[in-house]
Design an enzyme around this catalytic site. Structure first.
Site, PDB file in Angstrom:
ATOM      1  N   ASP A 135      -0.736  29.249   4.923  1.00 31.73           N
ATOM      2  CA  ASP A 135      -0.090  28.392   6.281  1.00 31.73           C
ATOM      3  C   ASP A 135       1.401  28.487   6.192  1.00 31.73           C
ATOM      4  N   CYS A 193     -21.118  36.802  17.258  1.00 35.32           N
ATOM      5  CA  CYS A 193     -21.476  35.874  18.168  1.00 35.32           C
ATOM      6  C   CYS A 193     -22.731  36.217  19.223  1.00 35.32           C
ATOM      7  N   CYS A 196     -23.836  33.983  22.305  1.00 35.69           N
ATOM      8  CA  CYS A 196     -23.614  32.510  22.181  1.00 35.69           C
ATOM      9  C   CYS A 196     -22.315  32.482  22.655  1.00 35.69           C
ATOM     10  N   CYS A 199     -18.888  27.456  21.381  1.00 36.17           N
ATOM     11  CA  CYS A 199     -17.626  26.878  21.313  1.00 36.17           C
ATOM     12  C   CYS A 199     -16.879  26.944  22.803  1.00 36.17           C
ATOM     13  N   CYS A 203     -15.859  22.965  24.128  1.00 32.97           N
ATOM     14  CA  CYS A 203     -14.152  22.667  23.986  1.00 32.97           C
ATOM     15  C   CYS A 203     -13.862  21.624  24.956  1.00 32.97           C
ATOM     16  N   CYS A 248     -14.918  23.281  18.214  1.00 29.37           N
ATOM     17  CA  CYS A 248     -15.181  24.706  18.559  1.00 29.37           C
ATOM     18  C   CYS A 248     -15.763  25.114  17.198  1.00 29.37           C
ATOM     19  N   CYS A 252     -20.502  25.619  16.361  1.00 28.26           N
ATOM     20  CA  CYS A 252     -20.574  26.970  16.183  1.00 28.26           C
ATOM     21  C   CYS A 252     -21.822  26.914  15.343  1.00 28.26           C
TER      22      CYS A 252
HETATM   23  C1  B12 Z   1      -0.090  28.475  15.722  1.00 32.78           C
HETATM   24  C2  B12 Z   1      -1.616  28.077  14.908  1.00 32.78           C
HETATM   25  C3  B12 Z   1      -2.349  27.518  15.391  1.00 32.78           C
HETATM   26  C4  B12 Z   1      -2.091  26.852  16.914  1.00 32.78           C
HETATM   27  C5  B12 Z   1      -2.570  27.781  17.848  1.00 32.78           C
HETATM   28  C6  B12 Z   1      -4.111  28.259  17.403  1.00 32.78           C
HETATM   29  C7  B12 Z   1      -4.151  29.866  17.733  1.00 32.78           C
HETATM   30  N1  B12 Z   1      -5.367  30.227  18.142  1.00 32.78           N
HETATM   31  O1  B12 Z   1      -3.357  30.682  17.868  1.00 32.78           O
HETATM   32  C8  B12 Z   1      -2.881  25.334  17.105  1.00 32.78           C
HETATM   33  C9  B12 Z   1      -1.982  24.202  16.806  1.00 32.78           C
HETATM   34  C10 B12 Z   1      -3.563  25.290  18.559  1.00 32.78           C
HETATM   35  C11 B12 Z   1      -3.901  25.630  15.914  1.00 32.78           C
HETATM   36  C12 B12 Z   1      -5.142  25.168  15.854  1.00 32.78           C
HETATM   37  C13 B12 Z   1      -6.091  25.426  15.079  1.00 32.78           C
HETATM   38  N2  B12 Z   1      -5.830  25.720  13.723  1.00 32.78           N
HETATM   39 CO1  B12 Z   1      -4.435  27.031  13.221  1.00 32.78          CO
HETATM   40  N3  B12 Z   1      -2.651  27.963  12.887  1.00 32.78           N
HETATM   41  C14 B12 Z   1      -1.801  28.253  13.584  1.00 32.78           C
HETATM   42  C15 B12 Z   1      -0.965  29.342  12.566  1.00 32.78           C
HETATM   43  C16 B12 Z   1       0.430  28.603  12.202  1.00 32.78           C
HETATM   44  C17 B12 Z   1      -0.620  30.798  13.408  1.00 32.78           C
HETATM   45  C18 B12 Z   1      -1.680  31.307  14.339  1.00 32.78           C
HETATM   46  C19 B12 Z   1      -1.108  32.502  15.073  1.00 32.78           C
HETATM   47  O2  B12 Z   1      -0.157  33.125  14.709  1.00 32.78           O
HETATM   48  N4  B12 Z   1      -1.782  32.766  16.068  1.00 32.78           N
HETATM   49  C20 B12 Z   1      -1.512  33.704  16.884  1.00 32.78           C
HETATM   50  C21 B12 Z   1      -2.284  34.362  17.853  1.00 32.78           C
HETATM   51  C22 B12 Z   1      -1.948  35.495  18.360  1.00 32.78           C
HETATM   52  O3  B12 Z   1      -3.441  34.481  16.863  1.00 32.78           O
HETATM   53  P1  B12 Z   1      -5.077  34.318  17.154  1.00 32.78           P
HETATM   54  O4  B12 Z   1      -5.119  33.064  18.101  1.00 32.78           O
HETATM   55  O5  B12 Z   1      -5.852  34.154  15.953  1.00 32.78           O
HETATM   56  O6  B12 Z   1      -5.439  35.519  18.054  1.00 32.78           O
HETATM   57  C23 B12 Z   1      -6.200  36.804  17.467  1.00 32.78           C
HETATM   58  C24 B12 Z   1      -7.625  36.749  18.066  1.00 32.78           C
HETATM   59  O7  B12 Z   1      -7.372  36.720  19.586  1.00 32.78           O
HETATM   60  C25 B12 Z   1      -7.738  38.528  17.839  1.00 32.78           C
HETATM   61  N5  B12 Z   1      -8.277  39.047  18.860  1.00 32.78           N
HETATM   62  C26 B12 Z   1      -7.826  40.016  19.584  1.00 32.78           C
HETATM   63  N6  B12 Z   1      -8.848  40.469  20.525  1.00 32.78           N
HETATM   64  C27 B12 Z   1      -9.588  39.991  20.429  1.00 32.78           C
HETATM   65  C28 B12 Z   1     -10.943  39.984  21.131  1.00 32.78           C
HETATM   66  C29 B12 Z   1     -11.945  39.247  20.810  1.00 32.78           C
HETATM   67  C30 B12 Z   1     -13.077  39.239  21.657  1.00 32.78           C
HETATM   68  C31 B12 Z   1     -11.954  37.961  19.930  1.00 32.78           C
HETATM   69  C32 B12 Z   1     -13.166  37.382  19.556  1.00 32.78           C
HETATM   70  C33 B12 Z   1     -10.700  38.187  19.019  1.00 32.78           C
HETATM   71  C34 B12 Z   1      -9.752  38.898  19.422  1.00 32.78           C
HETATM   72  O8  B12 Z   1      -6.638  38.740  17.494  1.00 32.78           O
HETATM   73  C35 B12 Z   1      -5.670  37.962  17.931  1.00 32.78           C
HETATM   74  C36 B12 Z   1      -4.254  38.396  16.817  1.00 32.78           C
HETATM   75  O9  B12 Z   1      -4.576  38.747  15.554  1.00 32.78           O
HETATM   76  C37 B12 Z   1      -2.116  29.705  11.597  1.00 32.78           C
HETATM   77  C38 B12 Z   1      -1.375  30.103  10.063  1.00 32.78           C
HETATM   78  C39 B12 Z   1      -0.849  31.211  10.044  1.00 32.78           C
HETATM   79  N7  B12 Z   1       0.630  31.168   9.351  1.00 32.78           N
HETATM   80  O10 B12 Z   1      -1.381  32.207  10.241  1.00 32.78           O
HETATM   81  C40 B12 Z   1      -3.077  28.639  11.517  1.00 32.78           C
HETATM   82  C41 B12 Z   1      -4.491  28.829  11.412  1.00 32.78           C
HETATM   83  C42 B12 Z   1      -4.758  29.946  12.351  1.00 32.78           C
HETATM   84  N8  B12 Z   1      -5.025  27.653  11.688  1.00 32.78           N
HETATM   85  C43 B12 Z   1      -6.019  27.352  11.218  1.00 32.78           C
HETATM   86  C44 B12 Z   1      -6.900  26.100  11.633  1.00 32.78           C
HETATM   87  C45 B12 Z   1      -8.045  25.718  10.591  1.00 32.78           C
HETATM   88  C46 B12 Z   1      -6.891  25.676  12.769  1.00 32.78           C
HETATM   89  C47 B12 Z   1      -7.990  24.538  13.511  1.00 32.78           C
HETATM   90  C48 B12 Z   1      -9.181  24.749  13.087  1.00 32.78           C
HETATM   91  C49 B12 Z   1      -7.128  22.953  12.946  1.00 32.78           C
HETATM   92  C50 B12 Z   1      -8.021  21.962  13.612  1.00 32.78           C
HETATM   93  N9  B12 Z   1      -9.250  21.622  13.220  1.00 32.78           N
HETATM   94  O11 B12 Z   1      -7.697  21.254  14.510  1.00 32.78           O
HETATM   95  C51 B12 Z   1      -7.442  24.697  14.939  1.00 32.78           C
HETATM   96  C52 B12 Z   1      -8.537  25.588  15.699  1.00 32.78           C
HETATM   97  C53 B12 Z   1      -7.843  26.036  16.933  1.00 32.78           C
HETATM   98  C54 B12 Z   1      -8.586  27.245  17.593  1.00 32.78           C
HETATM   99  N10 B12 Z   1      -9.704  27.394  17.895  1.00 32.78           N
HETATM  100  O12 B12 Z   1      -7.802  28.466  17.251  1.00 32.78           O
HETATM  101  C55 B12 Z   1      -6.528  28.369  10.192  1.00 32.78           C
HETATM  102  C56 B12 Z   1      -7.764  29.141  10.683  1.00 32.78           C
HETATM  103  C57 B12 Z   1      -8.725  29.427   9.366  1.00 32.78           C
HETATM  104  C58 B12 Z   1      -9.781  30.273  10.016  1.00 32.78           C
HETATM  105  N11 B12 Z   1     -10.994  30.244   9.359  1.00 32.78           N
HETATM  106  O13 B12 Z   1      -9.803  31.081  11.153  1.00 32.78           O
HETATM  107  C59 B12 Z   1      -5.163  29.087  10.004  1.00 32.78           C
HETATM  108  C60 B12 Z   1      -5.079  30.359   9.639  1.00 32.78           C
HETATM  109  C61 B12 Z   1      -4.367  28.155   9.010  1.00 32.78           C
HETATM  110  C62 B12 Z   1      -4.537  28.471   7.486  1.00 32.78           C
HETATM  111  N12 B12 Z   1      -3.855  29.122   6.782  1.00 32.78           N
HETATM  112  O14 B12 Z   1      -5.940  28.369   7.033  1.00 32.78           O
HETATM  113  N13 B12 Z   1      -3.451  26.715  14.889  1.00 32.78           N
HETATM  114  S1  SF4 Z   2     -20.092  29.086  18.776  1.00 37.57           S
HETATM  115 FE1  SF4 Z   2     -19.603  30.385  16.895  1.00 37.57          FE
HETATM  116  S2  SF4 Z   2     -21.100  31.988  16.968  1.00 37.57           S
HETATM  117 FE2  SF4 Z   2     -20.963  30.901  19.173  1.00 37.57          FE
HETATM  118  S3  SF4 Z   2     -19.662  32.117  20.282  1.00 37.57           S
HETATM  119 FE3  SF4 Z   2     -18.424  30.623  19.161  1.00 37.57          FE
HETATM  120  S4  SF4 Z   2     -17.760  31.338  17.478  1.00 37.57           S
HETATM  121 FE4  SF4 Z   2     -19.240  32.550  18.354  1.00 37.57          FE
HETATM  122  S1  SF4 Z   3      -9.676  23.001  18.620  1.00 35.58           S
HETATM  123 FE1  SF4 Z   3     -11.070  24.391  19.476  1.00 35.58          FE
HETATM  124  S2  SF4 Z   3     -12.485  22.816  20.835  1.00 35.58           S
HETATM  125 FE2  SF4 Z   3     -10.636  21.782  19.956  1.00 35.58          FE
HETATM  126  S3  SF4 Z   3      -9.272  21.823  21.726  1.00 35.58           S
HETATM  127 FE3  SF4 Z   3      -8.655  23.522  20.403  1.00 35.58          FE
HETATM  128  S4  SF4 Z   3      -9.911  25.352  21.019  1.00 35.58           S
HETATM  129 FE4  SF4 Z   3     -10.845  23.360  22.097  1.00 35.58          FE
END
Ligand code: B12
Ligand code: SF4
Ligand code: SF4
Length: 351
Positions: A135, A193, A196, A199, A203, A248, A252
C-alpha cells in the site's frame, strides 16, 4: 547495500513457505517491467478527473508504474496477498455506531509487511537486493498482483484472488533476483464475473462507472477520506460509514462464498466506532485511536465531519445526547463542521 550471500537463492516454493509462515495466503511472481497499460489508465483517469484530486499512485504515474524507479536493477516482483476475513464477525455494540470497512478492522498492512519482510530477508541472505512495498505509492499493487497470476479484475475493480475472492490486502517485494514469472491470469478482466453485475447495482453512489472503473468523486472510500465538505447529494448514501465502504465486495457472490476459506483471527477488531464518544474526543485522542487510517492532512476534523453525517443518517430523533452534540457542533468555529451539524440536525427533523 548488497550483503555477501549466506544461503542459496530460495525457489518459489520456498518463498511461498516463508511467506505463509508470516501469514501470507497467496504468493506469485511477476516480471519487474513497466506497467504501461496501468500508466496509460492513470493518466487517462487523471485527465478525466476520475481521481478526484487523489495523489497516491496518481501523483507520479511514471514512478508508480516502474519498479526500477524504486529498486534499480529490479528483475522480479514477488507479490503477496493476505486475507482479512475474520474468524468471528464482531457484534455491533449498542448506541449510535459508525461502521469501519473490513480492511481496516486492524492494521492488516502491518501484518502483511511482516510476511513480506521475511521474504525480503531470505532474498537478501542470498545476496540479492529487496524492497518491501505494501500500500505504498511507489507501485500499483493490483496490477502487479494481476500480472503475478494471483487473480482477475472484477467489475468492482478489485482483484479477486483465484478461488478466494477479494477480501485481501496486497503487497510485494521488488528484488534483483530473477524468477520465472507465474502463469498469467488468462484474460483477467471480469472473466469470472460472467453476466453478474451485483456490485454495480449495489454501489450506493453509482461510482462504478464502467466495468473495472471507479469514479473516485463518488466512491465513498475516497469521499470519507478526502478533505472538504461531503457533497450534500452523497450524504444520505454515506449511511453509517465512517471509514471505507464494503458494499461492492459484500455484494459479490464469489468474494462472500470463497472468502470463508481464509478466515483468520482479528484480535480487537475495530469494526464500530461510538459516534458520540468520537465527537467529544480531543484531537490527540482521535489521532491516538485512528491515526493508522488515512486521514487527509492527519486532521481529525474530517473524522468529526463523517461522524456528524452518520448522526444525521442514523441517530434516533429526540435523543438528548445527540441533540446536545449537534447543538455544540452547530456553533463550532469550523464552518464545515457547523454546516454538516446543521445538515444532520435538519435530517433528524431539527427542532
Ligand atoms: C487510490 C486507491 C484507492 C482509491 C481509488 C480506487 C481505484 N479503483 O483506483 C479509493 C480511495 C477510492 C480506494 C478505495 C478502495 N480501496 Co484502494 N487503493 C488505492 C491505491 C492507493 C492505488 C490504486 C490505483 O493506483 N488505482 C489506479 C487505477 C488506474 O487502477 P484500478 O482502478 O485498479 O484500474 C485497473 C482496472 O480498471 C483494470 N482494467 C483495465 N481495463 C479493464 C477492463 C475491465 C472489464 C475490468 C474489470 C478491469 C480493467 O486495469 C486498471 C489499471 O491497472 C491502492 C494501493 C496501491 N499502491 O496500489 C489501494 C488498493 C487498490 N485499495 C484497496 C482496497 C482494499 C480498497 C477498498 C476495498 C477499501 C474500502 N473497503 O473502502 C476500496 C475499493 C473501491 C474499489 N471498488 O476500487 C486494495 C485492493 C485489494 C484488492 N483485492 O483488489 C489496494 C490494492 C490496497 C492494498 N495494498 O491492498 N482505493
Ligand atoms: S459482484 Fe463480484 S462477480 Fe459480480 S460483477 Fe461484481 S466483481 Fe464480478
Ligand atoms: S467502495 Fe465500492 S460500493 Fe462503495 S462507493 Fe466505492 S465503488 Fe461503490
Amino acid at each position: 547495500m548488497t550483503q555477501p550471500p549466506v544461503r542459496d537463492l530460495p525457489d518459489v516454493g520456498e518463498l511461498q513457505r516463508i511467506a505463509a509462515s508470516g501469514g501470507i495466503d497467496h504468493l506469485g511472481v511477476a516480471e519487474a517491467k513497466i506497467l504501461s497499460r496501468t500508466r496509460d489508465e492513470l493518466f487517462a483517469r487523471r485527465d478525466a478527473g476520475l481521481h478526484a484530486g487523489m495523489a497516491f499512485t496518481y501523483r507520479n504515474p511514471e514512478r508508480s508504474t516502474d519498479p526500477g524507479r524504486t529498486l534499480a536493477g529490479a528483475r522480479s516482483v514477488i507479490v503477496g496477498a493476505r486475507s482479512y476475513v475474520p474468524a468471528i464477525e464482531p457484534r455491533r455494540p449498542e448506541g449510535v455506531m459508525a461502521s469501519v470497512a473490513r480492511y481496516s478492522w486492524t492494521d492488516h498492512y502491518a501484518d502483511l509487511r511482516v510476511g513480506l519482510a521475511l521474504v525480503a530477508d531470505a532474498l537478501r541472505q542470498a545476496g540479492e537486493r529487496a524492497v518491501v512495498l505494501a500500500d505504498d505509492n511507489a507501485i500499483v499493487d493490483r496490477e502487479v498482483a494481476h500480472q503475478a497470476g494471483l487473480g482477475w479484475y472484477g467489475k468492482n475493480a478489485n482483484v479477486l484472488i483465484h478461488g478466494a475472492g477479494s477480501f485481501f490486502v496486497l503487497g510485494c517485494v521488488l528484488t534483483t533476483a530473477h524468477y520465472e514469472p507465474s502463469a498469467p491470469t488468462p484474460a483477467g478482466f471480469a472473466e469470472g464475473c460472467g453476466s453478474c453485475r451485483r456490485c454495480i447495482d449495489a454501489c450506493p453512489t453509482g461510482a462504478i462507472v464502467s466495468d473495472g472503473v471507479i469514479d473516485a468523486n463518488r466512491c465513498l472510500a475516497w469521499v470519507l477520506q478526502r478533505p472538504g465538505p461531503v457533497p450534500v447529494e452523497l450524504r444520505a448514501a454515506v449511511g453509517d460509514r465512517i471509514y471505507g465502504c464494503d458494499e461492492c465486495q459484500t455484494s459479490c457472490p464469489p468474494t462472500m462464498r470463497l472468502g470463508q476459506r481464509h478466515r483468520r483471527d482479528v484480535p480487537a477488531a475495530e469494526a464500530w466506532v461510538d459516534v458520540l464518544e468520537l465527537l467529544s474526543s480531543s484531537d490527540d485522542e482521535l489521532l491516538a485511536r485512528h491515526g493508522r487510517w488515512y486521514i487527509a492532512g492527519r486532521d481529525p476534523r474530517w473524522l468529526r465531519r463523517n461522524a456528524l453525517i452518520v448522526l444525521g443518517n442514523t441517530a434516533p430523533a429526540g435523543d438528548p445526547d445527540v441533540d446536545a452534540a449537534l447543538a455544540r457542533y452547530r456553533r463550532d468555529g469550523d464552518p464545515i463542521l457547523a454546516e454538516t451539524a446543521q445538515w444532520a440536525h435538519d435530517q433528524l427533523g431539527g427542532a
